[in-house]
Motif scaffolding. Structure first.
Motif, PDB file in Angstrom:
ATOM      1  N   ASN A 234       0.868  -1.181   0.000  1.00  0.00           N
ATOM      2  CA  ASN A 234       0.000   0.000   0.000  1.00  0.00           C
ATOM      3  C   ASN A 234       0.905   1.231   0.000  1.00  0.00           C
ATOM      4  OD1 ASN A 234      -1.266   2.296   1.309  1.00  0.00           O
ATOM      5  ND2 ASN A 234      -3.033   0.957   1.614  1.00  0.00           N
TER       6      ASN A 234
ATOM      7  N   SER B 282       0.651   4.429   0.440  1.00  0.00           N
ATOM      8  CA  SER B 282       0.681   5.454   1.491  1.00  0.00           C
ATOM      9  C   SER B 282       1.270   4.882   2.786  1.00  0.00           C
ATOM     10  CB  SER B 282      -0.715   6.034   1.730  1.00  0.00           C
ATOM     11  OG  SER B 282      -1.575   5.071   2.273  1.00  0.00           O
ATOM     12  N   ASN B 283       0.966   3.612   3.066  1.00  0.00           N
ATOM     13  CA  ASN B 283       1.552   2.986   4.252  1.00  0.00           C
ATOM     14  C   ASN B 283       3.043   2.740   4.073  1.00  0.00           C
ATOM     15  OD1 ASN B 283      -0.979   3.028   5.324  1.00  0.00           O
ATOM     16  ND2 ASN B 283      -1.412   0.866   4.929  1.00  0.00           N
TER      17      ASN B 283
HETATM   18  C1  LIG Z   1      -3.877   1.991   2.016  1.00  0.00           C
HETATM   19  O1  LIG Z   1      -4.154   1.966   3.418  1.00  0.00           O
HETATM   20  C2  LIG Z   1      -5.000   2.994   3.858  1.00  0.00           C
HETATM   21  C3  LIG Z   1      -5.101   2.925   5.368  1.00  0.00           C
HETATM   22  O2  LIG Z   1      -4.529   1.824   5.923  1.00  0.00           O
HETATM   23  C4  LIG Z   1      -6.334   2.879   3.174  1.00  0.00           C
HETATM   24  O3  LIG Z   1      -7.182   3.937   3.595  1.00  0.00           O
HETATM   25  C5  LIG Z   1      -6.150   2.923   1.678  1.00  0.00           C
HETATM   26  O4  LIG Z   1      -7.374   2.715   1.049  1.00  0.00           O
HETATM   27  C6  LIG Z   1      -5.157   1.888   1.235  1.00  0.00           C
HETATM   28  N1  LIG Z   1      -4.867   2.057  -0.180  1.00  0.00           N
HETATM   29  C7  LIG Z   1      -4.961   1.077  -1.049  1.00  0.00           C
HETATM   30  C8  LIG Z   1      -4.617   1.421  -2.439  1.00  0.00           C
HETATM   31  O5  LIG Z   1      -5.287  -0.048  -0.716  1.00  0.00           O
END
Ligand SMILES: *[C@@H]1O[C@H](CO)[C@@H](O)[C@H](O)[C@H]1NC(C)=O
Length: 295
Positions: free
Chosen positions: A97, A99-100
């Motif tokens: 992910n 952002s993480n």
């Molecule tokens: C990544 O993680 C965040 C929070 O943990 C979430 O809100 C977001 O939808 C995720 N992004 C994807 C592309 O899965």
């Protein structure tokens, strides 16, 4: 100035609230803590997942890599891999992910907080530079505000006293050449204060017969040294190292000056000098204004 610690605490509380860790951060710290305890402090998610390109891997490669790992470490193959597989899975979730992954990379670069059971969670031994910057900024703003307020208060008190002296002088028909007794009343029932205008100086007659000069110069001047900016480090110094250091000459001179700033208090025929630190006397003018004079 005493009431100012409350808003300051509120702001500091707000700052620490803003900087509390998010759920994902706590998850990251926990996993990082577990793998570095087990495999050494140099261990990170990229090495743990045995990614061939390590930090250069993209999220597709990271997801694909888990499939490869699960062929070997899936708990269905051997139940003893259950914990390991959970961790591999979670590390993959975090790094795939974007952002993480950014959050992880940030801490990988800047250092992870330590975990302390007794402190109830993760904490930084060194505070993030960003936090220091915010705290310093708030600290400076509070101190500038405090200093500006003290100047405004000083000016308004000064002009109240000056107005009062002017009003008294207007009643003085000796034109500043003699002694004029006045009575100052707030209302009809008021017993009143006895005032004396003596050669243009205005005194309050105390019940014990002594006289107190009313002068704007007796107000404490606003000073940076009265702001927390100076006072807090100064009091820390005084209760720690300062106790072991004897008064310097400079301090003696300051003390002498303070005595000199003190007003003249006439008691009978003897003139005494009193320290300017003595308490203020509050007096209300007919127009509702409050003035302060020295006892
Ligand atoms: C990544 O993680 C965040 C929070 O943990 C979430 O809100 C977001 O939808 C995720 N992004 C994807 C592309 O899965």
């Amino acid at each position: 100035m005493k009431g100012y610690w409350k808003p300051a605490l509120l702001i500091l509380g707000f700052v620490s609230f803003v900087y509390a860790f998010t759920t994902i951060e706590t998850e990251i710290f926990q996993l990082q803590n577990e793998i570095s305890t087990k495999y050494g402090s140099e261990m990170n998610f990229y090495k743990f997942l045995k990614l061939p390109k390590l930090q250069q891997s993209n999220s597709k490669e990271i997801t694909k890599n888990l499939r490869k790992l699960s062929k070997k470490y899936h708990p269905d193959k051997n139940p003893k891999y259950r914990k390991l597989y959970e961790r591999l899975n979670l590390a993959t979730q975090i790094l795939s992910n974007s952002s993480n992954r950014k959050i992880y990379d940030y801490y990988l670069l800047n250092g992870f907080p330590n975990y302390d059971f007794h402190k109830g969670g993760f904490y930084f031994t060194r505070v993030k530079p960003k936090t220091w910057f915010v705290l310093a900024f708030i600290w400076i703003v509070i101190n500038i505000g405090q200093y500006i307020i003290s100047i405004i208060q000083y000016r308004s008190q000064r002009s109240r006293i000056e107005n009062f002296i002017d009003q008294c002088k207007q009643q003085d028909n000796t034109n500043g050449l003699g002694v004029k007794q006045l009575t100052f009343k707030q209302n009809e029932e008021d017993e009143g204060k006895n005032l004396v205008v003596r050669f243009s100086d205005v005194y309050v007659m105390e019940p014990d017969g002594s006289e107190t000069l009313i002068s704007p110069d007796t107000l404490d001047k606003p000073s940076v040294k009265k702001c927390w900016f100076w006072k807090i480090p100064a009091s820390i110094w005084n209760i720690t190292l300062g106790r072991f250091v004897s008064d310097t000459e400079e301090e003696e001179i300051l003390k002498d000056n303070k005595k000199f700033d003190g007003e003249h208090v006439k008691k009978g025929n003897t003139v005494k000098r009193r320290s300017a630190k003595k308490g203020q006397k509050k007096m209300e003018l007919p127009n509702g204004k409050v003035i302060y004079s020295r006892k």
